[in-house]
Motif scaffolding. Structure first.
Motif, PDB file in Angstrom:
ATOM      1  N   VAL A  61       6.721  -0.754   0.203  1.00  0.00           N
ATOM      2  CA  VAL A  61       5.932  -1.256  -0.920  1.00  0.00           C
ATOM      3  C   VAL A  61       4.447  -1.097  -0.649  1.00  0.00           C
ATOM      4  CG1 VAL A  61       5.406  -3.333  -2.256  1.00  0.00           C
ATOM      5  CG2 VAL A  61       7.745  -2.832  -1.633  1.00  0.00           C
ATOM      6  N   GLY A  62       4.048  -1.185   0.587  1.00  0.00           N
ATOM      7  CA  GLY A  62       2.630  -1.042   0.932  1.00  0.00           C
ATOM      8  C   GLY A  62       1.879  -2.346   0.757  1.00  0.00           C
ATOM      9  N   HIS A  63       2.333  -3.395   1.414  1.00  0.00           N
ATOM     10  CA  HIS A  63       1.706  -4.699   1.278  1.00  0.00           C
ATOM     11  C   HIS A  63       0.313  -4.717   1.901  1.00  0.00           C
ATOM     12  CE1 HIS A  63       5.804  -5.983   0.348  1.00  0.00           C
ATOM     13  NE2 HIS A  63       5.234  -7.002  -0.239  1.00  0.00           N
ATOM     14  N   SER A  64      -0.511  -5.617   1.403  1.00  0.00           N
ATOM     15  CA  SER A  64      -1.884  -5.747   1.889  1.00  0.00           C
ATOM     16  C   SER A  64      -1.911  -6.484   3.222  1.00  0.00           C
ATOM     17  CB  SER A  64      -2.721  -6.518   0.863  1.00  0.00           C
ATOM     18  OG  SER A  64      -2.213  -7.836   0.743  1.00  0.00           O
ATOM     19  N   SER A  65      -3.093  -6.525   3.808  1.00  0.00           N
ATOM     20  CA  SER A  65      -3.233  -7.219   5.091  1.00  0.00           C
ATOM     21  C   SER A  65      -3.042  -8.723   4.921  1.00  0.00           C
ATOM     22  CB  SER A  65      -4.592  -6.916   5.712  1.00  0.00           C
ATOM     23  OG  SER A  65      -5.626  -7.308   4.825  1.00  0.00           O
ATOM     24  N   ALA A  68      14.841  -6.412   6.146  1.00  0.00           N
ATOM     25  CA  ALA A  68      14.060  -5.958   4.997  1.00  0.00           C
ATOM     26  C   ALA A  68      12.735  -5.342   5.422  1.00  0.00           C
ATOM     27  CB  ALA A  68      13.812  -7.127   4.046  1.00  0.00           C
ATOM     28  N   THR A  69      12.596  -5.002   6.679  1.00  0.00           N
ATOM     29  CA  THR A  69      11.339  -4.448   7.168  1.00  0.00           C
ATOM     30  C   THR A  69      11.006  -3.138   6.479  1.00  0.00           C
ATOM     31  OG1 THR A  69      11.742  -5.477   9.300  1.00  0.00           O
ATOM     32  CG2 THR A  69      10.079  -3.749   9.232  1.00  0.00           C
TER      33      THR A  69
END
Length: 92
Positions: free
Chosen positions: A17-21, A10-11
């Motif tokens: 999605v652009g997940h946060s840090s 699922a990488t």
């Protein structure tokens, strides 16, 4: 499109999605490991549970729905009957 039964990486979906840090830090913290694909059965057979045959006219739900329809009609008919019975005739 991901398959429902086979494990997949699922990488790409995670990156799209652009997940946060902070989400990336959580991924490092909660990473368990890789899935051993040899331990997963190749074919799964689903058998739905047996359910009794549904007979609508023998259930209490049918009676309740029938009463919800008939009782207002009976009240309306009674109201018209009382009104016509108690109405005084118009004098000419």
């Amino acid at each position: 499109m991901m398959s429902c039964c086979l494990p997949q990486d699922a990488t790409d979906d995670f990156e799209d999605v652009g997940h946060s840090s902070s989400a990336r830090a959580m991924m490092d913290e909660f990473y368990v490991g890789d899935i051993d694909t040899s331990a997963i059965p190749s074919k799964r057979k689903y058998t739905p549970p047996k359910q009794p045959h549904y007979e609508q006219d023998k259930t209490s739900e049918f009676v309740i729905k029938l009463l919800q329809f008939l009782v207002p009609l009976l009240i309306l008919g009674l109201a018209f009957g009382v009104r016509s019975y108690t109405k005084t005739p118009a004098s000419s």
